[in-house]
Design a protein around this motif. Structure first.
Motif, PDB file in Angstrom:
ATOM      1  N   ALA A 148      21.064  27.468  18.092  1.00 12.47           N
ATOM      2  CA  ALA A 148      22.254  26.829  18.468  1.00 12.47           C
ATOM      3  C   ALA A 148      22.281  26.932  20.032  1.00 12.47           C
ATOM      4  O   ALA A 148      21.596  27.364  20.935  1.00 12.47           O
ATOM      5  CB  ALA A 148      23.576  27.562  17.780  1.00 12.47           C
ATOM      6  N   THR A 190      32.364  26.082  22.931  1.00 15.77           N
ATOM      7  CA  THR A 190      32.197  25.558  21.625  1.00 15.77           C
ATOM      8  C   THR A 190      30.852  25.987  21.531  1.00 15.77           C
ATOM      9  O   THR A 190      29.827  26.363  22.158  1.00 15.77           O
ATOM     10  CB  THR A 190      32.138  24.178  21.484  1.00 15.77           C
ATOM     11  OG1 THR A 190      31.234  23.492  22.637  1.00 15.77           O
ATOM     12  CG2 THR A 190      33.563  23.501  22.005  1.00 15.77           C
ATOM     13  N   THR A 200      27.305  25.037  18.826  1.00 15.22           N
ATOM     14  CA  THR A 200      26.805  23.804  18.149  1.00 15.22           C
ATOM     15  C   THR A 200      25.344  24.494  17.499  1.00 15.22           C
ATOM     16  O   THR A 200      24.565  24.844  18.129  1.00 15.22           O
ATOM     17  CB  THR A 200      26.693  22.779  18.850  1.00 15.22           C
ATOM     18  OG1 THR A 200      27.995  22.230  19.613  1.00 15.22           O
ATOM     19  CG2 THR A 200      26.212  21.589  18.159  1.00 15.22           C
ATOM     20  N   ASP A 201      25.397  24.105  16.358  1.00 19.59           N
ATOM     21  CA  ASP A 201      24.068  24.363  15.126  1.00 19.59           C
ATOM     22  C   ASP A 201      23.209  23.365  15.745  1.00 19.59           C
ATOM     23  O   ASP A 201      23.495  22.294  15.814  1.00 19.59           O
ATOM     24  CB  ASP A 201      24.243  24.354  14.059  1.00 19.59           C
ATOM     25  CG  ASP A 201      23.388  24.809  13.129  1.00 19.59           C
ATOM     26  OD1 ASP A 201      22.035  24.976  13.747  1.00 19.59           O
ATOM     27  OD2 ASP A 201      23.480  25.143  12.122  1.00 19.59           O
ATOM     28  N   ASP A 261      28.643  23.348  11.544  1.00 15.62           N
ATOM     29  CA  ASP A 261      27.749  22.720  12.417  1.00 15.62           C
ATOM     30  C   ASP A 261      28.375  23.035  13.860  1.00 15.62           C
ATOM     31  O   ASP A 261      27.292  23.104  14.728  1.00 15.62           O
ATOM     32  CB  ASP A 261      27.781  21.376  12.030  1.00 15.62           C
ATOM     33  CG  ASP A 261      27.014  21.006  10.748  1.00 15.62           C
ATOM     34  OD1 ASP A 261      26.293  22.077  10.402  1.00 15.62           O
ATOM     35  OD2 ASP A 261      27.091  20.353  10.015  1.00 15.62           O
ATOM     36  N   GLU A 262      29.729  22.864  14.064  1.00 19.13           N
ATOM     37  CA  GLU A 262      29.987  22.904  15.484  1.00 19.13           C
ATOM     38  C   GLU A 262      31.575  23.502  15.447  1.00 19.13           C
ATOM     39  O   GLU A 262      32.368  23.365  14.301  1.00 19.13           O
ATOM     40  CB  GLU A 262      30.079  21.606  16.263  1.00 19.13           C
ATOM     41  CG  GLU A 262      30.849  21.729  17.555  1.00 19.13           C
ATOM     42  CD  GLU A 262      30.317  20.141  18.098  1.00 19.13           C
ATOM     43  OE1 GLU A 262      29.779  20.115  19.156  1.00 19.13           O
ATOM     44  OE2 GLU A 262      31.326  19.447  17.716  1.00 19.13           O
TER      45      GLU A 262
END
Length: 116
Positions: free
Chosen positions: A63, A73, A75-76, A91-92
């Protein structure tokens, strides 16, 4: 992962533009923390990552956390086990101070740096 982490001194924040601190919460490993300034902070098992979480439950490219002043943020990067923010698979996700993140077997917490 740095297993020799010591508490931050106030002076460490004077010369850096850190906005947040990401801290490891797991009991079975020693504490580690990372200063997060504006930019992208990659997380994974590879030695080339800024935040190295060395365990098979963490993908090589797991990530990344993006910091843009007060906007944060995670994020994957299509990891095998995903990322959980406050217990929810995502996912995010937008992050805020106090949010808990789980990546593989690692539990982390994000804290805003209070520059007075």
């Amino acid at each position: 992962m740095n297993n020799d982490t010591i508490p931050f001194e106030d002076s460490i924040f004077i010369n850096q533009e850190a906005k947040y601190v990401l801290s490891l919460l797991n009991d079975e490993t020693k504490s580690s923390s990372w200063l997060l300034s504006n930019g992208m902070h990659k997380i994974g098992r590879l030695e080339t990552k800024e935040i190295i979480l060395d365990d098979i439950t963490v993908s090589r490219n797991h990530a990344f956390i993006s910091v843009d002043d007060d906007n944060l943020t995670i994020t994957d990067e299509k990891s095998t086990n995903g990322i959980f923010v406050n217990g929810e698979l995502t996912d995010e996700s937008v992050l805020m101070s106090g949010y808990r993140i789980q990546i593989g077997k690692f539990n982390l917490i994000i804290t805003k740096v209070d520059k007075q």
